[in-house]
Design a protein around this motif. Structure first.
Motif, PDB file in Angstrom:
ATOM      1  N   GLN A 255       0.837  -1.197   0.000  1.00 36.17           N
ATOM      2  CA  GLN A 255       0.000   0.000   0.000  1.00 36.17           C
ATOM      3  C   GLN A 255       0.873   1.250   0.000  1.00 36.17           C
ATOM      4  O   GLN A 255       1.312   1.715   1.038  1.00 36.17           O
ATOM      5  N   LYS A 256       1.086   1.769  -1.212  1.00 33.88           N
ATOM      6  CA  LYS A 256       1.969   2.926  -1.341  1.00 33.88           C
ATOM      7  C   LYS A 256       1.197   4.219  -1.508  1.00 33.88           C
ATOM      8  O   LYS A 256       1.748   5.206  -1.982  1.00 33.88           O
ATOM      9  N   GLY A 257      -0.089   4.192  -1.214  1.00 34.88           N
ATOM     10  CA  GLY A 257      -0.867   5.416  -1.292  1.00 34.88           C
ATOM     11  C   GLY A 257      -2.015   5.332  -2.295  1.00 34.88           C
ATOM     12  O   GLY A 257      -2.071   4.434  -3.127  1.00 34.88           O
ATOM     13  N   THR A 258      -2.922   6.307  -2.182  1.00 33.85           N
ATOM     14  CA  THR A 258      -4.149   6.269  -2.990  1.00 33.85           C
ATOM     15  C   THR A 258      -3.860   6.402  -4.493  1.00 33.85           C
ATOM     16  O   THR A 258      -4.559   5.806  -5.314  1.00 33.85           O
ATOM     17  N   GLY A 259      -2.816   7.173  -4.833  1.00 38.64           N
ATOM     18  CA  GLY A 259      -2.456   7.324  -6.252  1.00 38.64           C
ATOM     19  C   GLY A 259      -1.946   6.009  -6.813  1.00 38.64           C
ATOM     20  O   GLY A 259      -2.377   5.544  -7.878  1.00 38.64           O
ATOM     21  N   HIS A 260      -1.065   5.373  -6.068  1.00 39.90           N
ATOM     22  CA  HIS A 260      -0.522   4.068  -6.463  1.00 39.90           C
ATOM     23  C   HIS A 260      -1.639   3.039  -6.610  1.00 39.90           C
ATOM     24  O   HIS A 260      -1.631   2.220  -7.545  1.00 39.90           O
ATOM     25  N   ALA A 261      -2.623   3.107  -5.720  1.00 45.12           N
ATOM     26  CA  ALA A 261      -3.740   2.152  -5.762  1.00 45.12           C
ATOM     27  C   ALA A 261      -4.494   2.237  -7.086  1.00 45.12           C
ATOM     28  O   ALA A 261      -4.942   1.220  -7.620  1.00 45.12           O
ATOM     29  N   VAL A 262      -4.638   3.435  -7.626  1.00 42.02           N
ATOM     30  CA  VAL A 262      -5.331   3.552  -8.917  1.00 42.02           C
ATOM     31  C   VAL A 262      -4.405   3.111 -10.048  1.00 42.02           C
ATOM     32  O   VAL A 262      -4.822   2.430 -10.985  1.00 42.02           O
ATOM     33  N   MET A 263      -3.120   3.474  -9.934  1.00 40.03           N
ATOM     34  CA  MET A 263      -2.147   3.093 -10.985  1.00 40.03           C
ATOM     35  C   MET A 263      -2.166   1.596 -11.257  1.00 40.03           C
ATOM     36  O   MET A 263      -2.081   1.170 -12.403  1.00 40.03           O
TER      37      MET A 263
ATOM     38  N   LYS B 210      -1.029  16.413   6.487  1.00 43.17           N
ATOM     39  CA  LYS B 210       0.346  16.271   6.965  1.00 43.17           C
ATOM     40  C   LYS B 210       1.313  17.240   6.285  1.00 43.17           C
ATOM     41  O   LYS B 210       2.361  17.561   6.841  1.00 43.17           O
ATOM     42  N   ALA B 211       0.972  17.656   5.063  1.00 46.54           N
ATOM     43  CA  ALA B 211       1.899  18.484   4.289  1.00 46.54           C
ATOM     44  C   ALA B 211       1.513  19.965   4.310  1.00 46.54           C
ATOM     45  O   ALA B 211       2.233  20.803   3.758  1.00 46.54           O
TER      46      ALA B 211
ATOM     47  N   ILE C  62       2.651  11.169 -10.713  1.00 47.28           N
ATOM     48  CA  ILE C  62       2.513  11.168  -9.243  1.00 47.28           C
ATOM     49  C   ILE C  62       3.760  10.518  -8.644  1.00 47.28           C
ATOM     50  O   ILE C  62       4.173   9.448  -9.078  1.00 47.28           O
ATOM     51  N   GLY C  63       4.357  11.181  -7.677  1.00 47.94           N
ATOM     52  CA  GLY C  63       5.549  10.617  -7.033  1.00 47.94           C
ATOM     53  C   GLY C  63       5.420  10.665  -5.527  1.00 47.94           C
ATOM     54  O   GLY C  63       4.521  11.325  -4.992  1.00 47.94           O
ATOM     55  N   PRO C  64       6.335   9.980  -4.824  1.00 50.47           N
ATOM     56  CA  PRO C  64       6.223   9.902  -3.365  1.00 50.47           C
ATOM     57  C   PRO C  64       6.922  11.066  -2.651  1.00 50.47           C
ATOM     58  O   PRO C  64       7.451  10.884  -1.545  1.00 50.47           O
ATOM     59  N   ASP C  65       6.891  12.218  -3.271  1.00 51.63           N
ATOM     60  CA  ASP C  65       7.655  13.352  -2.746  1.00 51.63           C
ATOM     61  C   ASP C  65       6.832  14.129  -1.703  1.00 51.63           C
ATOM     62  O   ASP C  65       6.347  15.225  -1.948  1.00 51.63           O
ATOM     63  N   ASN C  66       6.641  13.532  -0.550  1.00 52.49           N
ATOM     64  CA  ASN C  66       5.875  14.182   0.533  1.00 52.49           C
ATOM     65  C   ASN C  66       6.305  13.553   1.851  1.00 52.49           C
ATOM     66  O   ASN C  66       6.965  12.502   1.849  1.00 52.49           O
TER      67      ASN C  66
ATOM     68  N   ALA D   2       5.005  11.689   3.976  1.00 51.60           N
ATOM     69  CA  ALA D   2       4.620  10.293   4.227  1.00 51.60           C
ATOM     70  C   ALA D   2       5.216   9.333   3.189  1.00 51.60           C
ATOM     71  O   ALA D   2       5.046   8.119   3.304  1.00 51.60           O
ATOM     72  N   HIS D   3       5.914   9.870   2.188  1.00 55.87           N
ATOM     73  CA  HIS D   3       6.475   9.070   1.080  1.00 55.87           C
ATOM     74  C   HIS D   3       5.430   8.183   0.408  1.00 55.87           C
ATOM     75  O   HIS D   3       5.677   7.035   0.072  1.00 55.87           O
TER      76      HIS D   3
END
Ligand code: UD1
Ligand code: MG
Length: 467
Positions: free
Chosen positions: A79-87, A164-165, A195-199, A201-202
């Motif tokens: 689970q790498k985040g909501t964006g990754h989930a759609v990808m 968080k950001a 979309i990248g993990p640049d935040n 929470a990564h």
């Protein structure tokens, strides 16, 4: 033909804030798992073959909870985040036509008509080549935990900033992202890889799509809904209780408007699929659950629990009675304090009284067991009377056995019926009997020892004690 709508539902997360071993979308509110609510809404908007559910944590259990033919499941292993989930859905979906609607599995209150409005809004905006998507937002009293909607000078959404950001200025914005989106599918898939993990929470945030599309020269609009309750996302158990209360409120309101009297509706729990007929009265603290249907002019007493049962018109369930997986015919009366465990059939006008337990038992029309009895694996004929304290001894320690009692029979109080055993029509069993042999129709069976009376015995005994 309007462009087709594909719906992706994100349900892979564990939901750390739930502090649970169970995946968040498997928790229940309003009598159903969270994922079931969201899938039901999706099915009202598009066909099952255009719905994909992203699963990860307890994937198999989530699949089982959805159990709807045609819906696809895509596994997000990490689970790498909501964006990754759609990808991860890209290949499984195959098509990139029409609109891509994304819903979160932890937002079960969304109404189909509101989602339809979002999609219609995007459809009508699409006459402009730059309109890439529409998201749902709401002004919240306390938007803590939600992404904030940052608008530009033309009122389009420039970006979504996650809690968080966000900086203090952004945190002060009360317009929150509800996590419900409708994108032009071609544009979404073209830009999603940015979309990248640049935040902090990564994580790959789906919400970054807004700024990405903005930078590419497109725009995303926000459709504000008046009542943020509709899109509440469940993150912890306080949210869960809140959403459950709203779902219960919706259900009691719908029933009351349909002609059901509910006393102190805020105290009762009625599941979404329950049906109740006109003029039925539901008393405080009743729980009516699962696939129960209740007819007209019935009563469900205070504190009664009725689950997966069918109750015909005019039936009365008195307070603190528990009815599970049973069928109750017209005008029957149950309780108070009765327990119908499962697979019982209570025919028209029969009475099951206080402290009577039934299991796999058929009660004939007008038959009565008014007090303190256990009737298990029994078939009882019409108009038979079962006395207080009657026990069907259906279990010999190894197997269960049936008891069959005919019509118009009378079983005296405190009788033990050792199954398998048969009692014929019109037979009488004397009180206190232990019945082990068949009782023929219209006969009397009595098995208690004859009474012995010893005159003066008690007085003599007392005199002896005084010496
Ligand atoms: C999200 C939004 C936030 C919005 C809020 C509304 C993002 C980055 N943030 O935050 O802007 O205000 O919802 O409720 O999208 N999930 C996956 N795979 C993952 C991560 C999540 O399937 O890798 C699923 C979860 O199971 C859940 C849903 O996506 O059903 C939302 O995830 P959650 O962690 O609750 O996001 P929020 O922090 O609430
Ligand atoms: Mg959430």
């Amino acid at each position: 033909m309007p462009s087709p709508v594909t719906i992706v539902i994100l349900a892979a997360g564990l939901g750390t804030r739930m502090k649970s071993r169970k995946a968040k979308v498997l928790h229940r509110a309003g009598g159903k798992t969270l994922i079931e609510h969201v899938v039901e809404t999706a099915l009202k908007l598009t066909s099952a073959d255009r719905i994909a559910v992203v699963v990860g944590h307890q994937a198999e259990d989530v699949r089982m909870a959805v159990k709807h033919p045609g819906i696809r499941f895509v596994e997000q292993k990490e689970q790498k985040g909501t964006g990754h989930a759609v990808m991860v859905c890209r290949e499984a979906l195959g098509t990139q036509d029409g609109y891509l609607t994304i819903l979160y599995g932890d937002s079960p209150l969304l109404l189909p008509e509101t989602l339809q409005r979002l999609i219609d809004r995007q459809r009508s905006a699409a006459s402009s080549a730059e309109a890439a998507g529409t998201l749902m937002s709401a002004i919240m009293g306390d938007p803590t935990g939600y992404g904030r909607v940052i608008r530009d000078s033309s009122d389009h959404v420039a970006e979504i900033v996650e809690q968080k950001a966000a900086n203090p200025q952004q945190l002060a914005i009360r317009e929150a992202n509800m996590g419900i989106y409708c994108f032009r599918a071609d544009l979404f898939w073209k830009y999603v890889d940015q979309i990248g993990p640049d935040n902090p929470a990564h994580e790959y945030y789906l919400t970054d799509m807004v700024a990405i599309l903005d930078r590419a020269g497109f725009y995303v609009e926000a459709m504000q809904i008046a009542n943020p309750d509709e899109a509440l996302g469940i993150n912890d158990r306080v949210d869960l209780a809140h959403v459950d209360r709203i779902l219960r409120h919706r259900k009691t309101r719908e029933l009351m408007l349909g002609g059901v009297t509910i006393e102190r509706p805020e105290t009762v729990s009625i599941d979404g699929d329950v049906r109740i007929g006109m003029d039925t009265v539901v008393e405080p603290f009743a729980r009516i659950l699962g696939r129960t249907s209740i007819g007209e002019n019935c009563r469900v007493g205070a504190g009664a629990i009725v689950q997966d049962s069918e109750i015909a018109d005019e039936a009365e369930i008195f307070p603190y009675t528990i009815v599970n997986r049973s069928k109750i015919e017209r005008g029957a009366q149950l309780g108070p304090f009765a327990r119908l465990r499962f697979d019982n059939h209570v025919a028209e006008g029969a009475h099951i009284g206080n402290f009577v337990e039934l299991k796999k038992t058929q009660m004939g029309a007008g038959a009565k067991a008014n007090h303190l009895a256990y009737l298990g694996d029994a078939k009882i004929g019409a108009k038979t009377n079962i006395g207080a304290g009657t026990i069907t001894c259906n279990y010999d320690g190894f197997n269960k056995h049936p008891t069959v009692i005919g019509a118009g029979a009378f079983v005296g109080s405190n009788s033990s019926l050792i199954a398998p055993v048969e009692i014929g029509d019109g037979a009488i069993v004397g009180a206190g009997s232990v019945i082990t042999e068949p009782v023929p129709a219209d006969s009397l069976a009595i098995s208690r020892p004859p009474q012995v009376v010893k005159p003066e015995w008690a007085r003599k005994r007392r005199a002896l004690a005084r010496k």
